[in-house]
Design a protein around this motif. Structure first.
Motif, PDB file in Angstrom:
ATOM      1  N   VAL A 102      -2.847  27.701   5.319  1.00 41.48           N
ATOM      2  CA  VAL A 102      -3.322  26.390   4.872  1.00 41.48           C
ATOM      3  C   VAL A 102      -2.562  25.277   5.577  1.00 41.48           C
ATOM      4  O   VAL A 102      -1.473  25.485   6.112  1.00 41.48           O
ATOM      5  CB  VAL A 102      -3.206  26.255   3.333  1.00 41.48           C
ATOM      6  N   PHE A 103      -3.204  24.096   5.567  1.00 44.24           N
ATOM      7  CA  PHE A 103      -2.690  22.970   6.330  1.00 44.24           C
ATOM      8  C   PHE A 103      -2.644  21.709   5.459  1.00 44.24           C
ATOM      9  O   PHE A 103      -3.320  21.642   4.429  1.00 44.24           O
ATOM     10  CB  PHE A 103      -3.569  22.751   7.564  1.00 44.24           C
ATOM     11  N   PRO A 104      -1.878  20.722   5.914  1.00 44.87           N
ATOM     12  CA  PRO A 104      -1.736  19.512   5.107  1.00 44.87           C
ATOM     13  C   PRO A 104      -3.084  18.856   4.776  1.00 44.87           C
ATOM     14  O   PRO A 104      -3.997  18.839   5.613  1.00 44.87           O
ATOM     15  CB  PRO A 104      -0.895  18.596   6.012  1.00 44.87           C
ATOM     16  N   PHE A 105      -3.173  18.352   3.575  1.00 41.04           N
ATOM     17  CA  PHE A 105      -4.267  17.520   3.052  1.00 41.04           C
ATOM     18  C   PHE A 105      -5.520  18.289   2.632  1.00 41.04           C
ATOM     19  O   PHE A 105      -6.399  17.713   2.002  1.00 41.04           O
ATOM     20  CB  PHE A 105      -4.633  16.381   4.017  1.00 41.04           C
ATOM     21  N   LEU A 345      -2.722   5.010   3.956  1.00 36.96           N
ATOM     22  CA  LEU A 345      -3.950   5.823   3.872  1.00 36.96           C
ATOM     23  C   LEU A 345      -3.621   7.278   3.541  1.00 36.96           C
ATOM     24  O   LEU A 345      -4.368   7.966   2.839  1.00 36.96           O
ATOM     25  CB  LEU A 345      -4.709   5.727   5.206  1.00 36.96           C
ATOM     26  N   LYS A 346      -2.477   7.758   4.032  1.00 39.52           N
ATOM     27  CA  LYS A 346      -2.090   9.146   3.787  1.00 39.52           C
ATOM     28  C   LYS A 346      -1.774   9.416   2.320  1.00 39.52           C
ATOM     29  O   LYS A 346      -1.714  10.566   1.900  1.00 39.52           O
ATOM     30  CB  LYS A 346      -0.848   9.502   4.624  1.00 39.52           C
ATOM     31  N   PHE A 386      -7.128  10.183   8.990  1.00 41.08           N
ATOM     32  CA  PHE A 386      -6.417   8.900   8.828  1.00 41.08           C
ATOM     33  C   PHE A 386      -6.619   7.945  10.004  1.00 41.08           C
ATOM     34  O   PHE A 386      -6.558   6.749   9.830  1.00 41.08           O
ATOM     35  CB  PHE A 386      -4.924   9.147   8.598  1.00 41.08           C
ATOM     36  N   GLU A 387      -6.836   8.488  11.202  1.00 42.62           N
ATOM     37  CA  GLU A 387      -7.084   7.608  12.350  1.00 42.62           C
ATOM     38  C   GLU A 387      -8.591   7.470  12.443  1.00 42.62           C
ATOM     39  O   GLU A 387      -9.290   8.279  13.063  1.00 42.62           O
ATOM     40  CB  GLU A 387      -6.450   8.210  13.603  1.00 42.62           C
ATOM     41  N   ARG A 458     -14.962   8.063   0.706  1.00 40.07           N
ATOM     42  CA  ARG A 458     -13.615   7.505   0.574  1.00 40.07           C
ATOM     43  C   ARG A 458     -13.614   6.012   0.900  1.00 40.07           C
ATOM     44  O   ARG A 458     -13.040   5.193   0.184  1.00 40.07           O
ATOM     45  CB  ARG A 458     -12.620   8.227   1.476  1.00 40.07           C
ATOM     46  N   ASP A 459     -14.260   5.675   2.011  1.00 41.07           N
ATOM     47  CA  ASP A 459     -14.232   4.279   2.444  1.00 41.07           C
ATOM     48  C   ASP A 459     -14.927   3.372   1.430  1.00 41.07           C
ATOM     49  O   ASP A 459     -14.477   2.259   1.160  1.00 41.07           O
ATOM     50  CB  ASP A 459     -14.869   4.153   3.829  1.00 41.07           C
TER      51      ASP A 459
END
Lengths: 468, 468
Positions: A102-105, A345-346, A386-387, A458-459
């Motif tokens: 698994v990975f971040p977020f 944002l993170k 995030f970018e 999200r936005d």
């Protein structure tokens, strides 16, 4: 102490529960995501571990009569404590497999249920998954650098963080270790146990040779002699050779010798030479003393002749991190997606119920993960989380959904996996993670993106919250 | 899982036990010392913690029928496993008090008994004392820098190392914290519990003000409002002020607000000003977010207006060390002093059964400790333990022996101390440790020396071993 007590939580969960209850909001449905933000050990991934323990506990969790009295004494409302008397977890859990990479977020596990039950179980879920995933990840890094041909023994119990030693041994095994010294963990989780001998045994004799002889005679199978009590090369190894020859004469074989101090690279080479010259090329060399993945890498670079690595403290306390930063965030309430606003944002969560898709190339190697809203098709492009200007088309040979039902209405959906099954799952998953994500220095960042619909949601919610 | 199982040990203890048993050496008497070599956190002392748990467990430790079957399946000799069926700890323990201030190389706890029982319990003793002393020490450092007038709340359970979270909460309380968020630990160890509210509670409402109102109405006592969900100074604090005024109108008082993100020094001052201008100078400010003793020191330097510090991860995992390096070494066998030889004098143990004397000045402040052979008088001079040319006369007003009987024939000598009693003991002991040993940067080294007789015994045994 009952570790399945629903008091295994933070007080504020119960305080918020009382407010929900007294305002008659406690039965409103909610969904929370478990995820983390940063890979530990400056590494490129996490090996997810601890799910079976969480499910075991959620099936049993309750407040005993004693627990209820305690809460009454803390001033909780009696209508509320009366309600808690029959509290059970009856919610729905989707999760990645234990042993998944698994990975971040990315949401790794999601809990859906009444808001009150989701909150009461939060602390235990975080406590259990954060630690076990940390240790399994550490173990997998040590296995990666040691290579599959070495034996790895975990013996950290004496320096483990108290009772966590039991969970550490299980996590280390799932992460790729072969053995534990922890006998209770060996019994409870069916982990192969191993052990050698301590300096105290040798000190209890007037001389090392008699100590070795007695030990070999009374425990000939898997016998490993500790050779550094007095002088490794001048006394320890020569005495071990004498005993190995005596064992040969009895039709037995010495398994190995153990180095526990000094320059392990130098001593292992010198000891190997002495053993080989005595015709004992089958006798293995075990080494211990503050090992971790970095020391083992250095030993390998120096052509140390070590067959068995014994790893303790640095593994079982998850040095240098000590904790995985996993969090549990509300993403849906009353079937409406929710977001927490932050300048960063993170620090905002991804709203709504979600799915994670993993894309693979023609060799089955992992390429990228996309987080999308639940019940939507596999996305073909994804956005950087995030970018916000970055977009990526996804080219792949196959794809799989990572979140699947593991508990419905508070009951396990599948039978519990054995520890050995989890070892195999983790090993297979790790084999599919490209090596550039496993290296220790500046590992390549594995791509995790958002589907267009999730990014849009999200936005939109962010804008609404900021405008309000 | 039975945490009082005698399987809570390393396999090699049981393997050595078998060799002792089969060679009929298992009943020979032995003494082991528990001590550590290096203060954690680059600090000047350790606060000893965990003794009561160890004594509790030693009174109960045994092998269940199940445990015996497991050992048989691991290939242990049946005469030996038969012997283990009735195994109990029947030895003698001398120890410093839980809550005592201890220093490197002094024996903190000694176990005397048959060699086999001393070995079987080693791992649990190390596991329990190493971790709890680490956390109590960390907590005492945080209390030292925060000062006695601040409130300290531990809420690390979600990032604690699994089940260790329970022991961490107890240790933090003994080390000087006022509260824990860990409800199960609160109940089991009689620790005051505290808690505020989480972002999820506020997110479950359409607006922050209604969330605050509902929470304050349903939990008016010790109510703390979390003010950073949307905008701390523009929304959170103003909404908290509205609710505090509404509470005043009902004859209630808001206890505080909590800051959990952003620049805590700046925000606390700005929030203090808003609260004071609203006539709410009694409303306290709580702060959290990756705090430890160094961050709190920095906040105080910046005149942050914080009344309550909430500390989690860094405390409960004992960052940055993660483990205390405590060891358990054979110092006497068959009533004969034993030594382990090493090239490094610091790695040799002090032979024989010992006592530790603590010297105090006329104000009761600690000056120095001398390690001496048991049953000898208080020494008037002592030798540096490793720099063998250094001698020191000891000038003092009073002296006390630190090791005293806590268990005889496997039974506690005194009644178990309550957690609150241990809190008081630790606080008093810490007050007697001069400040130069408490500072964070290069703390003054507390003097621990050897009595002439002990130094002589060590040198004599060393010579004998090296000559043999």
């Amino acid at each position: 102490m009952n570790l399945n007590s629903a008091l295994y939580t933070d007080l504020y969960q119960l305080a918020m529960g009382q407010s929900y209850f007294l305002k008659d909001k406690h039965e409103i449905s909610a969904t929370f995501d478990y995820f983390f933000r940063k890979n530990p050990f400056e590494g490129g991934y996490v090996l997810f571990c601890g799910l079976e323990e969480v499910l075991d506990s959620l099936e049993k969790i309750s407040f005993s009569e004693d627990d209820i009295h305690y809460l009454e004494a803390q001033g909780f409302d009696s209508n509320y404590t009366n309600y808690l008397k029959t509290f059970k977890f009856t919610g729905h859990i989707q999760s990645m497999s234990e042993g998944e990479i698994v990975f971040p977020f990315s949401p790794i596990l999601t809990v859906s249920g009444s808001i009150i039950e989701c909150q009461i179980i939060e602390t235990f879920i975080l406590n259990s998954l954060n630690f076990q995933s940390l240790i399994a990840t550490k173990a997998s890094r040590i296995r990666y650098i040691a290579g599959r041909d070495k034996s790895l023994a975990e013996f950290g119990l004496r320096r483990a963080q108290g009772f966590a030693g039991l969970q550490a041994s299980r996590s280390a095994y799932i992460g790729g270790f072969d053995y534990t010294s922890n006998v209770l963990a060996g019994k409870e989780f069916n982990i192969p146990v191993s052990g050698t001998m301590a300096h105290a045994f040798i000190q209890s004799y007037d001389d090392e040779l008699t100590a070795f002889r007695d030990f070999a005679e009374t425990r000939p199978v898997n016998c490993v002699l500790l050779v550094d009590t007095y002088d490794t090369l001048k006394k320890g190894v020569p005495n071990a050779i004498i005993v190995a020859k005596e064992m040969e004469a009895r039709g037995e074989k010495l398994l190995g010798i153990r180095l526990d101090s000094g320059d392990l690279a130098y001593l292992s080479n010198a000891a190997r030479k002495q053993l080989d010259q005595a015709g004992l090329d089958y006798v293995k060399i075990a080494a211990s003393n503050q090992l971790d993945e970095h020391v083992i890498r250095s030993l390998k670079e120096q052509y140390a002749q070590i067959d068995i690595y014994g790893v303790g403290t640095n593994l079982v306390v998850g040095k240098a991190n000590g904790a995985l930063d996993g969090v549990y965030k509300l993403c849906s309430f009353n079937n409406t997606p929710r977001i927490k606003i932050s300048e960063n944002l993170k620090k905002m969560n991804f709203p709504g119920k979600k799915q994670v898709y993993r894309y693979m190339n023609q060799d089955g190697q992992y390429i990228a993960d996309a987080i999308t809203l639940d019940h939507l098709d596999t996305p073909k492009t994804m956005a950087h989380p995030f970018e916000t200007h970055k977009r990526m088309p996804i080219e792949y040979a196959s794809v799989k959904a990572l979140l699947h039902d593991v508990m419905i209405d508070g009951k396990r959906v599948h039978t519990k996996k054995t520890t050995l099954e989890l070892v195999k799952i983790a090993e297979e998953n790790l084999s599919k993670l490209p090596v550039e994500h496993k290296r220790f220095a500046n590992p390549h960042v594995y791509k995790v993106g958002l589907s267009p619909e999730l990014e849009q949601l999200r936005d939109q919610l962010k804008k609404e919250k900021l405008d309000s």
